[in-house]
Design an enzyme around this catalytic site. Structure first.
Site, short mmCIF file in Angstrom:
data_model
loop_
_atom_site.label_atom_id
_atom_site.label_comp_id
_atom_site.label_asym_id
_atom_site.label_seq_id
_atom_site.Cartn_x
_atom_site.Cartn_y
_atom_site.Cartn_z
N HIS A 1 35.50 40.16 45.95
CA HIS A 1 36.95 40.15 46.15
C HIS A 1 37.50 41.57 46.23
O HIS A 1 37.02 42.47 45.52
CB HIS A 1 37.63 39.36 45.04
CG HIS A 1 37.15 37.94 44.98
ND1 HIS A 1 36.24 37.51 44.05
CD2 HIS A 1 37.44 36.88 45.77
CE1 HIS A 1 35.99 36.22 44.26
NE2 HIS A 1 36.70 35.81 45.30
N SER B 1 39.91 31.05 52.07
CA SER B 1 39.28 30.83 50.77
C SER B 1 39.82 31.85 49.76
O SER B 1 40.98 32.24 49.83
CB SER B 1 37.76 30.88 50.91
OG SER B 1 37.34 32.10 51.52
N ASP C 1 34.81 42.77 42.09
CA ASP C 1 33.61 42.15 41.52
C ASP C 1 32.43 42.09 42.48
O ASP C 1 31.48 41.35 42.26
CB ASP C 1 33.94 40.72 41.07
CG ASP C 1 34.60 39.92 42.19
OD1 ASP C 1 34.60 40.38 43.35
OD2 ASP C 1 35.11 38.82 41.91
#
Length: 252
Positions: free
Chosen positions: A186, A12, A183
């Site tokens: 990530h 992902s 963030d």
């Protein structure tokens, strides 16, 4: 064209964005004349959606099969379920079976294909934006990330798949919440550096033949040449094909 070993990064957003000052970019740099790093990252995807396209990303009739596949799904699977049934959540037991099916498929590609699974990284809930659902409950929690991480690692032990406990590795870093994320989810440059070192450690220690460790792999067109840079003596050349860059950055 010469044929290099193929490494596929499949997962992902942790994979899709891994070239942004990240671990994917570092692997591509270290293996730049030794293997082709192929990025197959899909932001927001879960293991259920990954299964739907597995045959397209990894067709069994491909002329050249990968030598290594690094797989990461789970961070979206463990998001709190939406009452509508929409969204990325996948129940834990289904997540485990999805990952099992992914591993079985990749193993079936060829005898030379190796696998590394990455477990969920931790998250810093305080950094996350829009992390509360309509009932005032958090969509993501580090605790649930840890549960899915543990489940992935247990599956890998059962199936004898090389795995990295990313959830624990990141949290060993002092002040990890403030330095390891862009963030809250990530990975930052520092977070990616931790993951890169863990990946290289697994590859180095794995008893794979041939070895896929970057320092032991042959350099493409690495032979001496009269076109190499000339040394100050004016009669000798210097082969730079396997010199690290920058020379002051050390990767094991």
């Amino acid at each position: 064209m010469t044929t290099r070993p193929i490494f596929v990064l499949f997962g992902s957003s942790i994979v899709q964005h891994s070239y942004y000052e990240g671990w994917g970019a570092t692997l591509s740099h270290l293996y730049s004349r030794k293997a082709d790093i192929v990025l197959r990252g899909y932001a927001s995807w879960n293991s259920r959606r990954a299964l739907q396209i597995l045959d397209k990303v990894f067709p069994k009739d491909a002329i050249e099969q990968p030598s290594l596949v690094i797989v990461y799904f789970g961070g979206n699977d463990c998001i709190r379920p939406n009452p509508s049934g929409l969204g990325p959540h996948v129940p834990l037991e289904e997540y485990i079976e999805n990952m099992r099916k992914i591993a079985i498929h990749i193993r079936s590609l060829s005898e030379k294909t190796r696998i590394i699974f990455l477990s969920n990284p931790p998250i810093d809930e305080a950094q996350l934006k829009y992390n509360i659902d309509e009932f005032g409950k958090p969509l993501r929690t580090n605790e649930i990330c840890g549960i899915y991480s543990k489940a992935c690692l247990e599956l890998c032990r059962e199936m004898k798949i090389e795995a990295i406990d990313v959830w624990s590795a990141i949290q060993k870093k002092e002040n990890w919440r403030n330095v390891c994320f862009i963030d809250g989810v990530h990975l930052s440059t520092e977070g990616s550096e931790i993951l890169t070192k863990e990946i290289l450690k697994v590859i180095k220690e794995a008893e794979w033949e041939p070895s896929l460790y970057w320092k032991l792999m042959p350099v493409e067109f690495g032979e001496d040449s009269p076109y190499d840079p000339v040394l100050p003596d004016g009669i000798s050349t210097f082969n730079v094909s396997n010199i690290p860059f920058p020379e002051n950055v050390v990767w094991d």
